[in-house]
Design a protein around this motif. Structure first.
Motif, PDB file in Angstrom:
ATOM      1  N   LEU A  74       0.843  -1.247   0.120  1.00  0.00           N
ATOM      2  CA  LEU A  74      -0.113   0.050   0.133  1.00  0.00           C
ATOM      3  C   LEU A  74       0.936   1.278   0.123  1.00  0.00           C
ATOM      4  O   LEU A  74       1.787   1.387   0.901  1.00  0.00           O
ATOM      5  CB  LEU A  74      -1.031   0.049   1.032  1.00  0.00           C
ATOM      6  CG  LEU A  74      -1.816   1.269   1.409  1.00  0.00           C
ATOM      7  CD1 LEU A  74      -2.598   1.639   0.422  1.00  0.00           C
ATOM      8  CD2 LEU A  74      -2.329   0.925   2.870  1.00  0.00           C
ATOM      9  N   LEU A  75       0.520   2.126  -1.003  1.00  0.00           N
ATOM     10  CA  LEU A  75       1.477   3.482  -1.177  1.00  0.00           C
ATOM     11  C   LEU A  75       0.342   4.419  -0.617  1.00  0.00           C
ATOM     12  O   LEU A  75      -0.528   4.676  -1.660  1.00  0.00           O
ATOM     13  CB  LEU A  75       1.820   3.381  -2.525  1.00  0.00           C
ATOM     14  CG  LEU A  75       2.878   2.468  -2.785  1.00  0.00           C
ATOM     15  CD1 LEU A  75       3.159   2.608  -4.400  1.00  0.00           C
ATOM     16  CD2 LEU A  75       4.012   2.397  -2.162  1.00  0.00           C
ATOM     17  N   GLN A  76       0.515   5.234   0.382  1.00  0.00           N
ATOM     18  CA  GLN A  76      -0.688   6.098   0.711  1.00  0.00           C
ATOM     19  C   GLN A  76      -0.215   7.419   0.614  1.00  0.00           C
ATOM     20  O   GLN A  76       1.046   7.867   0.929  1.00  0.00           O
ATOM     21  CB  GLN A  76      -0.851   5.938   2.394  1.00  0.00           C
ATOM     22  CG  GLN A  76      -1.751   4.573   2.538  1.00  0.00           C
ATOM     23  CD  GLN A  76      -1.778   4.589   4.029  1.00  0.00           C
ATOM     24  OE1 GLN A  76      -1.089   4.366   4.911  1.00  0.00           O
ATOM     25  NE2 GLN A  76      -3.094   4.511   4.523  1.00  0.00           N
ATOM     26  N   PHE A  77      -1.087   8.506   0.297  1.00  0.00           N
ATOM     27  CA  PHE A  77      -0.813   9.730  -0.078  1.00  0.00           C
ATOM     28  C   PHE A  77      -1.779  10.556   0.625  1.00  0.00           C
ATOM     29  O   PHE A  77      -2.548  10.065   1.512  1.00  0.00           O
ATOM     30  CB  PHE A  77      -0.717   9.850  -1.426  1.00  0.00           C
ATOM     31  CG  PHE A  77       0.322   8.950  -2.400  1.00  0.00           C
ATOM     32  CD1 PHE A  77       1.667   9.342  -2.154  1.00  0.00           C
ATOM     33  CD2 PHE A  77      -0.093   8.006  -3.235  1.00  0.00           C
ATOM     34  CE1 PHE A  77       2.655   8.413  -2.847  1.00  0.00           C
ATOM     35  CE2 PHE A  77       0.655   7.142  -3.706  1.00  0.00           C
ATOM     36  CZ  PHE A  77       2.132   7.320  -3.501  1.00  0.00           C
ATOM     37  N   GLN A 130       8.525   9.817  -3.666  1.00  0.00           N
ATOM     38  CA  GLN A 130       8.165   8.951  -2.727  1.00  0.00           C
ATOM     39  C   GLN A 130       7.929   7.438  -3.203  1.00  0.00           C
ATOM     40  O   GLN A 130       8.486   6.551  -2.473  1.00  0.00           O
ATOM     41  CB  GLN A 130       6.798   9.424  -1.743  1.00  0.00           C
ATOM     42  CG  GLN A 130       6.446   8.500  -0.784  1.00  0.00           C
ATOM     43  CD  GLN A 130       5.050   9.249  -0.424  1.00  0.00           C
ATOM     44  OE1 GLN A 130       4.654  10.323  -0.268  1.00  0.00           O
ATOM     45  NE2 GLN A 130       4.389   8.371   0.569  1.00  0.00           N
ATOM     46  N   ILE A 131       7.558   7.436  -4.141  1.00  0.00           N
ATOM     47  CA  ILE A 131       7.327   5.899  -4.755  1.00  0.00           C
ATOM     48  C   ILE A 131       8.445   5.360  -5.127  1.00  0.00           C
ATOM     49  O   ILE A 131       9.077   4.172  -4.818  1.00  0.00           O
ATOM     50  CB  ILE A 131       6.161   5.999  -6.024  1.00  0.00           C
ATOM     51  CG1 ILE A 131       4.849   6.324  -5.559  1.00  0.00           C
ATOM     52  CG2 ILE A 131       6.500   4.696  -6.835  1.00  0.00           C
ATOM     53  CD1 ILE A 131       4.179   6.754  -6.644  1.00  0.00           C
ATOM     54  N   PHE A 144      -1.127   1.236  -5.433  1.00  0.00           N
ATOM     55  CA  PHE A 144      -0.385  -0.270  -4.957  1.00  0.00           C
ATOM     56  C   PHE A 144       0.581  -0.626  -5.821  1.00  0.00           C
ATOM     57  O   PHE A 144       0.608  -0.226  -6.967  1.00  0.00           O
ATOM     58  CB  PHE A 144      -1.815  -1.299  -4.834  1.00  0.00           C
ATOM     59  CG  PHE A 144      -2.819  -0.647  -3.941  1.00  0.00           C
ATOM     60  CD1 PHE A 144      -2.876  -1.278  -2.764  1.00  0.00           C
ATOM     61  CD2 PHE A 144      -3.816   0.067  -4.547  1.00  0.00           C
ATOM     62  CE1 PHE A 144      -3.802  -0.718  -1.803  1.00  0.00           C
ATOM     63  CE2 PHE A 144      -4.764   0.404  -3.581  1.00  0.00           C
ATOM     64  CZ  PHE A 144      -5.035   0.131  -2.191  1.00  0.00           C
ATOM     65  N   LEU A 145       1.406  -1.519  -5.243  1.00  0.00           N
ATOM     66  CA  LEU A 145       2.500  -2.011  -6.047  1.00  0.00           C
ATOM     67  C   LEU A 145       2.478  -3.471  -5.485  1.00  0.00           C
ATOM     68  O   LEU A 145       2.422  -4.023  -4.498  1.00  0.00           O
ATOM     69  CB  LEU A 145       3.883  -1.529  -5.262  1.00  0.00           C
ATOM     70  CG  LEU A 145       5.013  -2.220  -5.882  1.00  0.00           C
ATOM     71  CD1 LEU A 145       5.571  -1.715  -7.394  1.00  0.00           C
ATOM     72  CD2 LEU A 145       6.362  -1.948  -4.732  1.00  0.00           C
ATOM     73  N   ILE A 146       2.384  -4.400  -6.699  1.00  0.00           N
ATOM     74  CA  ILE A 146       2.093  -5.878  -6.513  1.00  0.00           C
ATOM     75  C   ILE A 146       3.432  -6.697  -7.144  1.00  0.00           C
ATOM     76  O   ILE A 146       4.201  -6.306  -8.030  1.00  0.00           O
ATOM     77  CB  ILE A 146       0.984  -6.190  -7.470  1.00  0.00           C
ATOM     78  CG1 ILE A 146      -0.241  -5.519  -7.128  1.00  0.00           C
ATOM     79  CG2 ILE A 146       0.915  -7.901  -7.744  1.00  0.00           C
ATOM     80  CD1 ILE A 146      -0.828  -4.022  -7.217  1.00  0.00           C
TER      81      ILE A 146
END
Length: 225
Positions: free
Chosen positions: A9-12, A39-40, A18-20
């Protein structure tokens, strides 16, 4: 943050991406808000993964909070940008985004955001259709919030990446009406999504549901008008 095996989960500020990681090339679902690219990329570095390991960026729809860092990420990773034909036209600058009629406060907020937030035009490399695959994910056409909205389903992990087809703020419910193009179509899509075997539900707005999501989804769709 890895919320279930293989799903990060990548929260902003007000949206999730999302990264799978299915053990091979990485897939991203959506590209965050404008300015989130650094950030990512930093998160990838912390995982010990190179940007070039991101093979695909699968976009749910064309709204700015889902494609904000797409230009930065596509350049940094070389990943294939994937979207529906309808929303790809907006992302690539060939069509204007449809703007639903909004109530006055939301309209004012939308105009204010639009004055400051204009994601860069990005070429879409692959047009997705219902049933296509992006890495381990199956494309599920879910028009309504936008007419080309897509969800992504990971059948082996019983995980649904629902984009803005539904939210979990403050509870599981359908898309935010003020920002949705066609609510009748959106409800039709929700009923179709409820037929999937879902344990984990990842939405773009609100907390993910990590267990028993299918039961909640079916309950919610049964209550639709």
């Amino acid at each position: 943050m890895e919320i279930v095996p293989g799903v990060h989960l990548l929260q902003f500020t007000f949206v999730n991406a999302f990264l799978i990681d299915a053990g091979g090339p990485l897939v991203m679902v959506d590209a965050g808000i404008p300015g989130s690219g650094r950030q990512i990329l930093s998160y990838l570095k912390d995982l010990g993964r190179a940007p070039s390991e991101v093979e695909s960026i699968a976009i749910t729809h064309c709204h700015f909070d889902h494609v904000g860092a797409l230009a930065v990420l596509s350049r940094a990773t070389g990943a294939q940008v994937c979207a529906s034909q309808t929303d790809a036209a907006v992302i690539s600058g060939q069509a204007r985004q449809f703007r639903p009629p909004l109530n006055r406060p939301v309209r004012i907020l939308g105009r204010a955001l639009g004055a400051f937030v204009k994601p860069a035009v990005v070429r879409v490399d692959r047009i997705l259709r219902d049933g296509d695959r992006v890495g381990p994910l199956v494309v599920v056409a879910s028009p309504g919030h936008t007419l080309g909205h897509l969800c992504y389903y990971w059948p082996e992990r019983r995980t649904l990446f629902a984009g803005d087809s539904m939210v979990t703020q403050p509870r599981l419910r359908g898309p935010l009406e003020d920002f949705t193009e066609d609510m009748v179509e959106a409800h039709r899509s929700l009923r179709r999504l409820a037929e999937l075997d879902v344990e984990t539900l990842c939405v773009s707005h609100g907390a993910p549901i990590l267990a028993g999501a299918g039961v909640q989804l079916r309950r919610m769709t049964e209550a639709l008008a």
